[in-house]
Design an enzyme around this catalytic site. Structure first.
Site, PDB file in Angstrom:
ATOM      1  N   GLY A   1      41.189  40.735  47.982  1.00 59.74           N
ATOM      2  CA  GLY A   1      41.893  41.162  46.773  1.00 59.74           C
ATOM      3  C   GLY A   1      43.394  40.966  46.879  1.00 59.74           C
ATOM      4  O   GLY A   1      44.050  40.551  45.915  1.00 59.74           O
ATOM      5  N   THR A   2      43.947  41.243  48.032  1.00 54.00           N
ATOM      6  CA  THR A   2      45.403  41.158  48.205  1.00 54.00           C
ATOM      7  C   THR A   2      45.882  39.718  48.019  1.00 54.00           C
ATOM      8  O   THR A   2      46.862  39.477  47.298  1.00 54.00           O
ATOM      9  CB  THR A   2      45.799  41.686  49.595  1.00 54.00           C
ATOM     10  OG1 THR A   2      45.291  43.025  49.734  1.00 54.00           O
ATOM     11  CG2 THR A   2      47.303  41.702  49.777  1.00 54.00           C
TER      12      THR A   2
ATOM     13  N   ASN B   1      42.147  52.700  41.620  1.00 54.51           N
ATOM     14  CA  ASN B   1      41.351  52.988  42.814  1.00 54.51           C
ATOM     15  C   ASN B   1      41.348  54.471  43.184  1.00 54.51           C
ATOM     16  O   ASN B   1      40.434  54.939  43.845  1.00 54.51           O
ATOM     17  CB  ASN B   1      41.846  52.149  44.002  1.00 54.51           C
ATOM     18  CG  ASN B   1      43.347  52.096  44.118  1.00 54.51           C
ATOM     19  OD1 ASN B   1      44.030  51.716  43.161  1.00 54.51           O
ATOM     20  ND2 ASN B   1      43.877  52.483  45.254  1.00 54.51           N
TER      21      ASN B   1
ATOM     22  N   SER C   1      37.392  41.586  45.139  1.00 57.64           N
ATOM     23  CA  SER C   1      37.248  41.611  46.598  1.00 57.64           C
ATOM     24  C   SER C   1      35.816  41.942  46.993  1.00 57.64           C
ATOM     25  O   SER C   1      35.214  42.871  46.443  1.00 57.64           O
ATOM     26  CB  SER C   1      38.198  42.663  47.171  1.00 57.64           C
ATOM     27  OG  SER C   1      37.977  42.806  48.563  1.00 57.64           O
ATOM     28  N   GLY C   2      35.275  41.198  47.951  1.00 61.40           N
ATOM     29  CA  GLY C   2      33.878  41.370  48.363  1.00 61.40           C
ATOM     30  C   GLY C   2      33.540  42.751  48.890  1.00 61.40           C
ATOM     31  O   GLY C   2      32.517  43.336  48.530  1.00 61.40           O
ATOM     32  N   HIS C   3      34.415  43.312  49.734  1.00 64.43           N
ATOM     33  CA  HIS C   3      34.028  44.535  50.438  1.00 64.43           C
ATOM     34  C   HIS C   3      34.046  45.787  49.566  1.00 64.43           C
ATOM     35  O   HIS C   3      33.637  46.850  50.001  1.00 64.43           O
ATOM     36  CB  HIS C   3      34.875  44.732  51.705  1.00 64.43           C
ATOM     37  CG  HIS C   3      36.284  45.176  51.498  1.00 64.43           C
ATOM     38  ND1 HIS C   3      36.657  46.484  51.630  1.00 64.43           N
ATOM     39  CD2 HIS C   3      37.409  44.486  51.177  1.00 64.43           C
ATOM     40  CE1 HIS C   3      37.973  46.579  51.428  1.00 64.43           C
ATOM     41  NE2 HIS C   3      38.442  45.383  51.147  1.00 64.43           N
TER      42      HIS C   3
ATOM     43  N   GLN D   1      38.442  47.206  41.762  1.00 66.60           N
ATOM     44  CA  GLN D   1      37.581  48.389  41.668  1.00 66.60           C
ATOM     45  C   GLN D   1      36.587  48.313  40.512  1.00 66.60           C
ATOM     46  O   GLN D   1      35.636  49.092  40.470  1.00 66.60           O
ATOM     47  CB  GLN D   1      38.432  49.655  41.505  1.00 66.60           C
ATOM     48  CG  GLN D   1      39.215  50.037  42.743  1.00 66.60           C
ATOM     49  CD  GLN D   1      38.345  50.449  43.923  1.00 66.60           C
ATOM     50  OE1 GLN D   1      37.175  50.797  43.774  1.00 66.60           O
ATOM     51  NE2 GLN D   1      38.915  50.414  45.110  1.00 66.60           N
TER      52      GLN D   1
ATOM     53  N   THR E   1      39.252  25.285  55.248  1.00 67.08           N
ATOM     54  CA  THR E   1      37.787  25.247  55.252  1.00 67.08           C
ATOM     55  C   THR E   1      37.237  26.546  54.672  1.00 67.08           C
ATOM     56  O   THR E   1      37.707  27.634  55.012  1.00 67.08           O
ATOM     57  CB  THR E   1      37.274  25.040  56.692  1.00 67.08           C
ATOM     58  OG1 THR E   1      37.818  23.803  57.159  1.00 67.08           O
ATOM     59  CG2 THR E   1      35.751  24.983  56.740  1.00 67.08           C
TER      60      THR E   1
ATOM     61  N   CYS F   1      45.453  52.994  52.126  1.00 71.01           N
ATOM     62  CA  CYS F   1      46.678  52.427  52.690  1.00 71.01           C
ATOM     63  C   CYS F   1      47.772  53.472  52.814  1.00 71.01           C
ATOM     64  O   CYS F   1      48.742  53.276  53.515  1.00 71.01           O
ATOM     65  CB  CYS F   1      47.170  51.277  51.816  1.00 71.01           C
ATOM     66  SG  CYS F   1      45.845  50.217  51.269  1.00 71.01           S
TER      67      CYS F   1
HETATM   68  C1  LIG Z   1      41.053  47.395  47.894  1.00 71.51           C
HETATM   69  C2  LIG Z   1      41.935  46.986  46.773  1.00 71.51           C
HETATM   70  C3  LIG Z   1      42.737  45.843  46.867  1.00 71.51           C
HETATM   71  C4  LIG Z   1      42.849  45.031  48.128  1.00 71.51           C
HETATM   72  O1  LIG Z   1      41.711  44.257  48.389  1.00 71.51           O
HETATM   73  P1  LIG Z   1      41.510  43.631  49.857  1.00 71.51           P
HETATM   74  O2  LIG Z   1      40.304  42.761  49.729  1.00 71.51           O
HETATM   75  O3  LIG Z   1      41.285  44.776  50.765  1.00 71.51           O
HETATM   76  O4  LIG Z   1      42.728  42.844  50.160  1.00 71.51           O
HETATM   77  C5  LIG Z   1      43.508  45.499  45.779  1.00 71.51           C
HETATM   78  N1  LIG Z   1      43.475  46.219  44.648  1.00 71.51           N
HETATM   79  C6  LIG Z   1      42.707  47.312  44.510  1.00 71.51           C
HETATM   80  C7  LIG Z   1      42.701  48.059  43.217  1.00 71.51           C
HETATM   81  C8  LIG Z   1      41.910  47.739  45.565  1.00 71.51           C
HETATM   82  O5  LIG Z   1      41.164  48.835  45.437  1.00 71.51           O
END
Ligand SMILES: *Cc1c(COP(=O)(O)O)cnc(C)c1O
Length: 400
Positions: free
Chosen positions: A72-73, A152, A200-202, A180, A238, A326
């Site tokens: 996401g970042t 978030n 973001s995947g996680h 989110q 890659t 964070c």
């Molecule tokens: C977790 C989060 C991110 C960052 O995503 P990463 O994949 O951890 O870099 C950015 N924006 C929001 C709103 C998030 O909750």
């Protein structure tokens, strides 16, 4: 006792089915998708399928509107920096005070080092964007407006489709950090004016270290990372093949579970939230009660330190958060709750409980059993609580 995980806005457990989909792409199908031999071909085909799976979750019109990133970042940085390069003669950014640090740290840096003017739009005490101030800040100088889809910390949803229309009306690009929202609420990008979207995947039961930036067809784009021709020259390097395959599988599962998220997970969240608000006095619900992610509850306990509540919950086998991962660890109240102008008695006492499809009614019961007793015990030791208004006799006012 089995630990209860209620910190899904920080990260989610990678779904075992996602891991299973990824595994063959380490040692079995290890080829480079750019290679023209059989090893590469198979990988190329699998990547195409994964891209289609993510496209379906986003309701994107074309699969090549997706650019994979490291998360996401990176997607957020890519979007903002690309907009500043492509939007000639425009050097202003409009965003909100409650964005994730992935946006706020970047725009503060751009303001300091490049003289970019940044309009930080505030929120009301329910965390809702000041849409009038947003409209006033947009102009012919705006390169990009960036407002998150869902917050978030509180789960508050922002009216991004309307905000995108307004940005478009002044010729600015619109980006949304939807990290989110993706997987939790229905998204159909082809029917909106949103130009760019980060995910973001996680955060959706996929692996860490993979994400994507959606860039609508026709929107000018400049890569952040230049190199090979991967991602049509828009992101060199890659491909993270297992990550992309995992994100595709996670997107597919999220689509299948979307109704469950809207109904069962929401019902669990509501029971948890109502149970706490009813059993514990001097509690505040933070965020927009209506327009909110179905999985997130943010509750402040007046006259308490959220970190102390968290610590005691952890001892009782319940994992939660005080806000953004964070910023936890520091005693500073969250920038989101500060922006919402929470009463000073509640500012330090916030607890974020974020659920997922993996939570059960038993998890909710466990919290409802442990939490009231923890709060009572901590308050009995809190000078601020004992000295509060109404302490001698009259019950303290409830802010709920
Ligand atoms: C977790 C989060 C991110 C960052 O995503 P990463 O994949 O951890 O870099 C950015 N924006 C929001 C709103 C998030 O909750």
């Amino acid at each position: 006792m089995r630990p209860v995980y209620l910190d899904n806005n920080a990260t989610t457990r990678t779904d075992p089915a996602v891991v299973e989909a990824m595994l063959p792409f380490f040692s079995e199908h290890f080829g480079n998708a750019s290679s023209t031999h059989a090893f590469g071909e198979h990988v190329g085909e699998a990547l195409k399928t994964a891209r289609k799976q993510l496209q379906a979750l986003l309701g994107a019109a074309f699969d090549h509107e997706i650019i994979y990133t490291s998360g996401g970042t990176e997607a957020d940085s890519t979007a903002i920096l690309s907009a500043l390069e492509t939007q000639e003669g425009r050097d202003e950014i409009v965003t909100s005070t409650v964005e994730h640090p992935a946006i706020l740290t970047l725009v503060a840096h751009l303001e300091k080092t490049r003289g970019i003017k940044v309009h930080l739009i505030g929120v009301d005490n329910h965390g809702r964007l000041d849409v009038d101030a947003y409209a006033r800040a947009l102009s012919a100088k705006t390169a990009v407006a960036s407002v998150m889809w869902a917050n978030n910390e509180t789960g508050t949803l922002f009216p991004v489709a309307e905000l995108a229309e307004q940005a478009k009306a002044v010729g600015a690009l619109f980006h949304t950090d939807a990290v989110q929202a993706v997987g939790k609420v229905a998204i159909d990008l082809k029917s909106t004016a949103i130009d760019m979207l980060s995910l973001s995947g996680h955060k959706l039961h996929g692996p860490k270290g993979i994400g994507a930036l959606y860039v609508k067809k026709g929107v000018k784009f400049r890569p952040l990372i230049r190199g090979g021709h991967q991602e049509r020259g828009r992101r060199g390097g890659t491909e993270n093949v297992p990550g992309i395959i995992g994100l595709g599988a996670a997107a597919d599962l999220a689509l299948q579970h979307m109704d469950d998220e809207r109904t069962r997970v929401k019902a669990l969240r509501d029971r948890l939230e109502q149970g706490i608000l009813q059993q514990v006095s001097n509690t505040l619900l933070n965020g927009d009660g209506e327009n909110r992610l179905p999985n997130t509850a943010n509750i402040a306990f007046e006259y308490l330190d959220g970190e102390a509540v968290l610590h005691n919950l952890n001892k009782a086998g319940v994992a939660a958060s005080t806000g953004s991962a964070c910023t936890s660890g520091s005693t500073e109240p969250s920038h989101v709750l500060r922006a919402m102008n929470l009463p000073s008695t509640a500012l330090h006492g916030a607890l974020r409980l974020s659920l997922s499809r993996e939570n059960t009614g038993e998890d909710v019961d466990r919290v409802l059993e442990a939490l009231p007793e923890i709060v009572t015990r901590l308050r009995a030791m809190s000078p601020a609580w004992l000295a509060r208004e109404g302490a001698d006799g009259a019950p303290a006012a409830s802010h709920v």
